[in-house]
Design a protein around this motif. Structure first.
Motif, PDB file in Angstrom:
ATOM      1  N   SER A  57       0.733 -10.913  -0.586  1.00  0.00           N
ATOM      2  CA  SER A  57       1.075  -9.551  -0.962  1.00  0.00           C
ATOM      3  C   SER A  57       0.030  -8.909  -1.869  1.00  0.00           C
ATOM      4  O   SER A  57       0.003  -7.689  -1.992  1.00  0.00           O
ATOM      5  N   LEU A  58      -0.798  -9.700  -2.518  1.00  0.00           N
ATOM      6  CA  LEU A  58      -1.832  -9.156  -3.390  1.00  0.00           C
ATOM      7  C   LEU A  58      -3.132  -8.967  -2.624  1.00  0.00           C
ATOM      8  O   LEU A  58      -3.446  -9.737  -1.720  1.00  0.00           O
ATOM      9  N   ILE A  59      -3.894  -7.941  -3.009  1.00  0.00           N
ATOM     10  CA  ILE A  59      -5.179  -7.696  -2.365  1.00  0.00           C
ATOM     11  C   ILE A  59      -6.205  -8.635  -2.991  1.00  0.00           C
ATOM     12  O   ILE A  59      -6.319  -8.704  -4.215  1.00  0.00           O
ATOM     13  N   PRO A  60      -6.965  -9.353  -2.180  1.00  0.00           N
ATOM     14  CA  PRO A  60      -7.963 -10.282  -2.726  1.00  0.00           C
ATOM     15  C   PRO A  60      -9.045  -9.559  -3.526  1.00  0.00           C
ATOM     16  O   PRO A  60      -9.353  -8.392  -3.263  1.00  0.00           O
ATOM     17  N   GLU A  61      -9.606 -10.268  -4.497  1.00  0.00           N
ATOM     18  CA  GLU A  61     -10.635  -9.692  -5.382  1.00  0.00           C
ATOM     19  C   GLU A  61     -11.831  -9.134  -4.614  1.00  0.00           C
ATOM     20  O   GLU A  61     -12.361  -8.087  -4.973  1.00  0.00           O
ATOM     21  N   GLU A  62     -12.248  -9.810  -3.551  1.00  0.00           N
ATOM     22  CA  GLU A  62     -13.448  -9.379  -2.826  1.00  0.00           C
ATOM     23  C   GLU A  62     -13.257  -8.030  -2.123  1.00  0.00           C
ATOM     24  O   GLU A  62     -14.223  -7.352  -1.810  1.00  0.00           O
ATOM     25  N   ARG A  63     -12.007  -7.607  -1.883  1.00  0.00           N
ATOM     26  CA  ARG A  63     -11.763  -6.316  -1.247  1.00  0.00           C
ATOM     27  C   ARG A  63     -11.634  -5.193  -2.268  1.00  0.00           C
ATOM     28  O   ARG A  63     -11.600  -4.020  -1.894  1.00  0.00           O
ATOM     29  N   LEU A  64     -11.553  -5.523  -3.566  1.00  0.00           N
ATOM     30  CA  LEU A  64     -11.372  -4.512  -4.595  1.00  0.00           C
ATOM     31  C   LEU A  64     -12.671  -3.865  -5.050  1.00  0.00           C
ATOM     32  O   LEU A  64     -12.688  -2.684  -5.376  1.00  0.00           O
ATOM     33  N   SER A  65     -13.752  -4.640  -5.113  1.00  0.00           N
ATOM     34  CA  SER A  65     -14.974  -4.100  -5.713  1.00  0.00           C
ATOM     35  C   SER A  65     -15.755  -3.153  -4.803  1.00  0.00           C
ATOM     36  O   SER A  65     -15.891  -1.991  -5.146  1.00  0.00           O
ATOM     37  N   PRO A  66     -16.256  -3.550  -3.653  1.00  0.00           N
ATOM     38  CA  PRO A  66     -16.869  -2.515  -2.814  1.00  0.00           C
ATOM     39  C   PRO A  66     -15.840  -2.029  -1.796  1.00  0.00           C
ATOM     40  O   PRO A  66     -15.689  -2.592  -0.721  1.00  0.00           O
ATOM     41  N   THR A  67     -15.109  -0.974  -2.135  1.00  0.00           N
ATOM     42  CA  THR A  67     -14.115  -0.436  -1.210  1.00  0.00           C
ATOM     43  C   THR A  67     -14.839   0.229  -0.033  1.00  0.00           C
ATOM     44  O   THR A  67     -16.023   0.573  -0.147  1.00  0.00           O
ATOM     45  N   PRO A  68     -14.162   0.445   1.081  1.00  0.00           N
ATOM     46  CA  PRO A  68     -14.801   1.134   2.209  1.00  0.00           C
ATOM     47  C   PRO A  68     -15.322   2.520   1.833  1.00  0.00           C
ATOM     48  O   PRO A  68     -16.350   2.954   2.350  1.00  0.00           O
ATOM     49  N   SER A  69     -14.646   3.204   0.915  1.00  0.00           N
ATOM     50  CA  SER A  69     -15.118   4.523   0.479  1.00  0.00           C
ATOM     51  C   SER A  69     -16.436   4.406  -0.268  1.00  0.00           C
ATOM     52  O   SER A  69     -17.331   5.237  -0.103  1.00  0.00           O
ATOM     53  N   ARG A 113      -2.952   0.625  -0.496  1.00  0.00           N
ATOM     54  CA  ARG A 113      -3.323  -0.466   0.412  1.00  0.00           C
ATOM     55  C   ARG A 113      -4.105   0.062   1.614  1.00  0.00           C
ATOM     56  O   ARG A 113      -5.050  -0.573   2.077  1.00  0.00           O
ATOM     57  N   PHE A 114      -3.723   1.231   2.134  1.00  0.00           N
ATOM     58  CA  PHE A 114      -4.436   1.809   3.261  1.00  0.00           C
ATOM     59  C   PHE A 114      -5.893   2.068   2.891  1.00  0.00           C
ATOM     60  O   PHE A 114      -6.802   1.742   3.653  1.00  0.00           O
ATOM     61  N   PHE A 115      -6.114   2.636   1.708  1.00  0.00           N
ATOM     62  CA  PHE A 115      -7.478   2.990   1.327  1.00  0.00           C
ATOM     63  C   PHE A 115      -8.273   1.819   0.758  1.00  0.00           C
ATOM     64  O   PHE A 115      -9.427   1.991   0.380  1.00  0.00           O
ATOM     65  N   TYR A 116      -7.688   0.635   0.691  1.00  0.00           N
ATOM     66  CA  TYR A 116      -8.491  -0.560   0.426  1.00  0.00           C
ATOM     67  C   TYR A 116      -9.040  -1.147   1.718  1.00  0.00           C
ATOM     68  O   TYR A 116      -9.865  -2.052   1.698  1.00  0.00           O
ATOM     69  N   SER A 117      -8.575  -0.621   2.870  1.00  0.00           N
ATOM     70  CA  SER A 117      -9.121  -1.089   4.139  1.00  0.00           C
ATOM     71  C   SER A 117      -9.786   0.037   4.929  1.00  0.00           C
ATOM     72  O   SER A 117     -10.531  -0.233   5.863  1.00  0.00           O
ATOM     73  N   LYS A 118      -9.534   1.286   4.571  1.00  0.00           N
ATOM     74  CA  LYS A 118     -10.144   2.444   5.236  1.00  0.00           C
ATOM     75  C   LYS A 118     -10.770   3.352   4.191  1.00  0.00           C
ATOM     76  O   LYS A 118     -10.438   3.296   3.016  1.00  0.00           O
ATOM     77  N   SER A 119     -11.664   4.232   4.643  1.00  0.00           N
ATOM     78  CA  SER A 119     -12.437   5.067   3.732  1.00  0.00           C
ATOM     79  C   SER A 119     -11.838   6.463   3.551  1.00  0.00           C
ATOM     80  O   SER A 119     -11.334   7.057   4.505  1.00  0.00           O
ATOM     81  N   PHE A 120     -11.927   6.982   2.323  1.00  0.00           N
ATOM     82  CA  PHE A 120     -11.545   8.365   2.047  1.00  0.00           C
ATOM     83  C   PHE A 120     -12.462   9.335   2.789  1.00  0.00           C
ATOM     84  O   PHE A 120     -12.078  10.458   3.074  1.00  0.00           O
TER      85      PHE A 120
END
Length: 192
Positions: A57-69, A113-120
């Motif tokens: 349920s938690l977002i992994p650390e590696e997906r938090l720093s360089p977001t797709p945006s 959560r959507f914007f941690y996998s897709k770009s603004f």
């Protein structure tokens, strides 16, 4: 909650016979086997079971720093402002739709959560916010019609002094596409 198969899982087989056809007494057999490797074997295909743990349920650390945006050139302060604006939009729409607070919070979580996998840069935050509030209302058992959600967001946009660029039908199609993506993310447990 354990993430592996149940400790007492054993192979189980269920057999069912089809009704005889008009031309003879042929019957079909379906075999379902539960394996101890963490899945269900139906015929020759292995279907895995759903594992719900806090790790998923938690977002992994590696997906938090360089977001797709950020990878698309949006700076961190602008992304943070868009996230805050999206959450405020969801909150205001939820109040106008008379949703319970838990539905609004669920919508905000889906938005993040959507914007941690897709770009603004590639997706309109307003359309995604509409989809998130629509999906959250259904998840939290307080469903609202898509027409009501679109009308509330249109009203909020008019209050900010802007006009809705896309027509309601086009907006409904875009919201449905984002809702389908969010549902796919929830059912598979990961997003691409």
């Amino acid at each position: 909650m354990a993430s592996g198969p149940h400790p007492t899982a054993t192979a189980a087989t269920a057999v069912s016979s089809a009704a005889p056809s008009a031309g003879g007494s042929s019957s079909g057999t379906t075999t379902t086997t539960t394996t101890t490797t963490g899945g269900i074997l139906i015929g020759d295909r292995l279907y895995s079971e759903v594992s719900l743990t806090i790790d998923h349920s938690l977002i992994p650390e590696e997906r938090l720093s360089p977001t797709p945006s950020m990878q698309d050139g949006l700076d961190l302060p602008s992304e943070t402002d868009l996230r805050i604006l999206g959450c405020e939009l969801i909150q205001a729409a939820g109040i106008l739709l008379r949703l319970p607070q838990v539905a609004m919070a669920t919508g905000q979580v889906l938005f993040h959560r959507f914007f941690y996998s897709k770009s603004f840069v590639k997706h309109s935050f307003e359309i995604v916010a509409m989809a998130c509030i629509n999906l959250a209302s259904k998840i939290e058992e307080a469903p609202r019609r898509i027409r009501d959600v679109i009308n509330v967001f249109h009203h909020l946009r008019q209050l900010r002094g802007k006009r809705l660029k896309a027509g309601s039908l086009n907006t409904a199609v875009q919201v449905n596409i984002v809702v389908k993506f969010c549902v796919d993310c929830l059912t598979t447990g990961s997003s691409s």
